[in-house]
Write a protein that holds these residues in place. Structure first.
Motif, PDB file in Angstrom:
ATOM      1  N   LYS A  25     136.593  -3.259 111.032  1.00 47.32           N
ATOM      2  CA  LYS A  25     136.934  -1.925 111.553  1.00 47.32           C
ATOM      3  C   LYS A  25     136.872  -0.858 110.469  1.00 47.32           C
ATOM      4  CE  LYS A  25     140.636  -3.430 113.975  1.00 47.32           C
ATOM      5  NZ  LYS A  25     141.745  -3.520 114.937  1.00 47.32           N
ATOM      6  N   ILE A  26     137.330  -1.186 109.268  1.00 46.38           N
ATOM      7  CA  ILE A  26     137.367  -0.156 108.219  1.00 46.38           C
ATOM      8  C   ILE A  26     135.972   0.228 107.731  1.00 46.38           C
ATOM      9  CG2 ILE A  26     139.700  -0.746 107.468  1.00 46.38           C
ATOM     10  CD1 ILE A  26     138.428  -2.192 105.061  1.00 46.38           C
ATOM     11  N   GLN A  27     134.975  -0.589 108.030  1.00 40.51           N
ATOM     12  CA  GLN A  27     133.599  -0.280 107.625  1.00 40.51           C
ATOM     13  C   GLN A  27     132.867   0.597 108.633  1.00 40.51           C
ATOM     14  OE1 GLN A  27     131.229  -3.699 106.203  1.00 40.51           O
ATOM     15  NE2 GLN A  27     133.089  -4.909 106.538  1.00 40.51           N
ATOM     16  N   LEU A  28     133.358   0.639 109.851  1.00 41.80           N
ATOM     17  CA  LEU A  28     132.622   1.283 110.937  1.00 41.80           C
ATOM     18  C   LEU A  28     132.592   2.798 110.811  1.00 41.80           C
ATOM     19  CD1 LEU A  28     133.964  -0.894 113.877  1.00 41.80           C
ATOM     20  CD2 LEU A  28     131.635  -0.922 112.936  1.00 41.80           C
ATOM     21  N   GLY A  29     131.420   3.361 111.134  1.00 45.90           N
ATOM     22  CA  GLY A  29     131.265   4.807 111.147  1.00 45.90           C
ATOM     23  C   GLY A  29     131.129   5.371 112.544  1.00 45.90           C
ATOM     24  N   SER A  30     130.750   4.527 113.503  1.00 53.19           N
ATOM     25  CA  SER A  30     130.612   4.995 114.881  1.00 53.19           C
ATOM     26  C   SER A  30     130.482   3.809 115.823  1.00 53.19           C
ATOM     27  CB  SER A  30     129.400   5.924 115.038  1.00 53.19           C
ATOM     28  OG  SER A  30     128.214   5.231 114.739  1.00 53.19           O
ATOM     29  N   VAL A  31     130.583   4.138 117.097  1.00 52.72           N
ATOM     30  CA  VAL A  31     130.381   3.178 118.180  1.00 52.72           C
ATOM     31  C   VAL A  31     129.160   3.647 118.960  1.00 52.72           C
ATOM     32  CG1 VAL A  31     131.350   2.226 120.317  1.00 52.72           C
ATOM     33  CG2 VAL A  31     132.856   2.692 118.359  1.00 52.72           C
ATOM     34  N   VAL A  32     128.261   2.718 119.250  1.00 50.08           N
ATOM     35  CA  VAL A  32     127.091   3.031 120.072  1.00 50.08           C
ATOM     36  C   VAL A  32     127.064   2.036 121.221  1.00 50.08           C
ATOM     37  CG1 VAL A  32     124.563   3.157 120.169  1.00 50.08           C
ATOM     38  CG2 VAL A  32     125.772   3.962 118.124  1.00 50.08           C
ATOM     39  N   SER A  33     126.770   2.550 122.398  1.00 49.63           N
ATOM     40  CA  SER A  33     126.688   1.686 123.576  1.00 49.63           C
ATOM     41  C   SER A  33     125.395   1.979 124.328  1.00 49.63           C
ATOM     42  CB  SER A  33     127.895   1.916 124.486  1.00 49.63           C
ATOM     43  OG  SER A  33     127.984   3.274 124.849  1.00 49.63           O
ATOM     44  N   PRO A  34     124.924   0.998 125.088  1.00 51.23           N
ATOM     45  CA  PRO A  34     123.748   1.242 125.920  1.00 51.23           C
ATOM     46  C   PRO A  34     124.135   1.917 127.238  1.00 51.23           C
ATOM     47  CG  PRO A  34     124.316  -1.088 125.950  1.00 51.23           C
ATOM     48  CD  PRO A  34     125.299  -0.412 125.053  1.00 51.23           C
ATOM     49  N   GLY A  70     135.487   3.995 121.119  1.00 53.53           N
ATOM     50  CA  GLY A  70     135.522   5.034 120.095  1.00 53.53           C
ATOM     51  C   GLY A  70     136.907   5.648 119.987  1.00 53.53           C
ATOM     52  N   ARG A  71     137.517   5.911 121.135  1.00 51.97           N
ATOM     53  CA  ARG A  71     138.873   6.470 121.133  1.00 51.97           C
ATOM     54  C   ARG A  71     139.855   5.489 120.489  1.00 51.97           C
ATOM     55  NH1 ARG A  71     141.098   9.812 125.499  1.00 51.97           N
ATOM     56  NH2 ARG A  71     139.548   8.836 126.847  1.00 51.97           N
ATOM     57  N   ALA A  72     139.758   4.220 120.871  1.00 55.04           N
ATOM     58  CA  ALA A  72     140.687   3.208 120.346  1.00 55.04           C
ATOM     59  C   ALA A  72     140.546   3.040 118.833  1.00 55.04           C
ATOM     60  CB  ALA A  72     140.466   1.872 121.059  1.00 55.04           C
ATOM     61  N   LEU A  73     139.329   3.201 118.329  1.00 54.15           N
ATOM     62  CA  LEU A  73     139.087   3.020 116.895  1.00 54.15           C
ATOM     63  C   LEU A  73     139.120   4.328 116.113  1.00 54.15           C
ATOM     64  CD1 LEU A  73     136.155   0.428 117.052  1.00 54.15           C
ATOM     65  CD2 LEU A  73     138.571  -0.022 116.508  1.00 54.15           C
ATOM     66  N   GLY A  74     139.217   5.451 116.810  1.00 53.63           N
ATOM     67  CA  GLY A  74     139.205   6.747 116.135  1.00 53.63           C
ATOM     68  C   GLY A  74     137.835   7.105 115.586  1.00 53.63           C
ATOM     69  N   LEU A  75     136.781   6.688 116.302  1.00 55.29           N
ATOM     70  CA  LEU A  75     135.403   6.920 115.859  1.00 55.29           C
ATOM     71  C   LEU A  75     134.617   7.689 116.909  1.00 55.29           C
ATOM     72  CD1 LEU A  75     134.595   3.312 114.588  1.00 55.29           C
ATOM     73  CD2 LEU A  75     135.105   5.317 113.165  1.00 55.29           C
ATOM     74  N   ASP A  76     133.564   8.362 116.455  1.00 52.67           N
ATOM     75  CA  ASP A  76     132.644   8.975 117.404  1.00 52.67           C
ATOM     76  C   ASP A  76     131.950   7.885 118.209  1.00 52.67           C
ATOM     77  OD1 ASP A  76     133.208  11.538 116.565  1.00 52.67           O
ATOM     78  OD2 ASP A  76     131.437  11.700 115.273  1.00 52.67           O
ATOM     79  N   ALA A  77     131.688   8.196 119.458  1.00 50.17           N
ATOM     80  CA  ALA A  77     130.975   7.273 120.343  1.00 50.17           C
ATOM     81  C   ALA A  77     129.729   7.967 120.862  1.00 50.17           C
ATOM     82  CB  ALA A  77     131.874   6.851 121.499  1.00 50.17           C
ATOM     83  N   MET A  78     128.630   7.268 120.796  1.00 48.64           N
ATOM     84  CA  MET A  78     127.374   7.787 121.328  1.00 48.64           C
ATOM     85  C   MET A  78     126.684   6.670 122.089  1.00 48.64           C
ATOM     86  SD  MET A  78     125.524   8.332 117.623  1.00 48.64           S
ATOM     87  CE  MET A  78     126.978   8.673 116.665  1.00 48.64           C
ATOM     88  N   PHE A  79     125.564   6.978 122.699  1.00 49.44           N
ATOM     89  CA  PHE A  79     124.883   5.945 123.470  1.00 49.44           C
ATOM     90  C   PHE A  79     123.380   6.043 123.309  1.00 49.44           C
ATOM     91  CE2 PHE A  79     125.965   9.457 126.301  1.00 49.44           C
ATOM     92  CZ  PHE A  79     124.747   9.766 126.906  1.00 49.44           C
ATOM     93  N   VAL A  80     122.741   4.910 123.541  1.00 47.50           N
ATOM     94  CA  VAL A  80     121.283   4.854 123.601  1.00 47.50           C
ATOM     95  C   VAL A  80     120.907   4.773 125.073  1.00 47.50           C
ATOM     96  CG1 VAL A  80     120.928   3.830 121.320  1.00 47.50           C
ATOM     97  CG2 VAL A  80     121.284   2.324 123.284  1.00 47.50           C
ATOM     98  N   GLU A  81     119.748   5.311 125.383  1.00 46.61           N
ATOM     99  CA  GLU A  81     119.277   5.262 126.768  1.00 46.61           C
ATOM    100  C   GLU A  81     117.790   4.965 126.790  1.00 46.61           C
ATOM    101  OE1 GLU A  81     119.707   9.164 128.703  1.00 46.61           O
ATOM    102  OE2 GLU A  81     120.133   9.951 126.715  1.00 46.61           O
TER     103      GLU A  81
END
Length: 196
Positions: free
Chosen positions: A61-70, A82-93
């Motif tokens: 967790k401490i290494q993560l910079g973001s969350v990406v989901s499909p 992203g909310r749970a980890l306090g990180l930006d969340a983005m997605f691929v499409e």
């Protein structure tokens, strides 16, 4: 959160379905987890993401910079993670059938990413999403999902942390058990099935 508590969340949302389902992979199943229904309630979505975030080791967790989901299925799950980890969340499409980061989403070169899925069955979509993250300059160091339908057999190429692992048999369309073949098939979900 125990496995039974996770399943209780799905049941409460009427998201644990039984019948004859055509999965995105083209495989068939007698059970389907409709994550869109379980995630439509923000409080429930937050509970599930927080429980899953708890399962991811702190050293990752401490290494993560973001969350990406499909997209589509992983978008809400990814946002809640992203909310749970306090990180930006983005997605691929898949505007052209291949995953890409779009909509102005960017990853810094080498940025460490958690790939977040709703459900993993074969792992194909996850591997395709990981490839898109890598092509965008990121590095997926772990993956997570609300549900691992493969019961641990899907190989994503990175450490994988599901909230729950289920052993839900899948079948080729030509190899259905008679009781499943007797039920009309339906295709839930956001993607057309691929030829199995």
């Amino acid at each position: 959160m125990t496995d039974e508590q996770v399943l209780a969340e799905f049941r409460a949302a009427e998201a644990l379905l039984e019948g004859h389902f055509i999965l995105s992979s083209g495989l068939r199943s007698s059970r389907y987890l409709q994550c869109a229904r379980v995630l439509m309630n923000p409080a429930r979505a937050a509970r599930l993401a927080e429980a899953l975030a708890f399962k991811i080791p702190d050293k990752l967790k401490i290494q993560l910079g973001s969350v990406v989901s499909p997209a589509m299925g992983g978008v809400i799950a990814g946002h809640e993670m992203g909310r749970a980890l306090g990180l930006d969340a983005m997605f691929v499409e898949r505007p052209d059938g291949v995953f890409h980061l779009r909509r102005g989403f960017r990853l810094e070169p080498g940025q460490k990413v958690l790939l977040m899925e709703d459900v993993v069955t074969t792992g194909l979509s996850s591997r395709e999403a990981i490839k898109a993250v890598e092509e965008a300059g990121g590095q997926v160091i772990a993956a997570a999902a609300l549900v691992d339908r493969s019961n641990g057999t899907a190989d994503l190429g990175v450490p994988f942390y599901p909230l729950i692992r289920l052993d839900v048999p899948t079948y080729q369309p030509e190899s259905l058990p008679p009781e499943l073949a007797a039920i009309p098939a339906v295709k839930p979900g956001s993607r057309a099935a691929v030829a199995a």
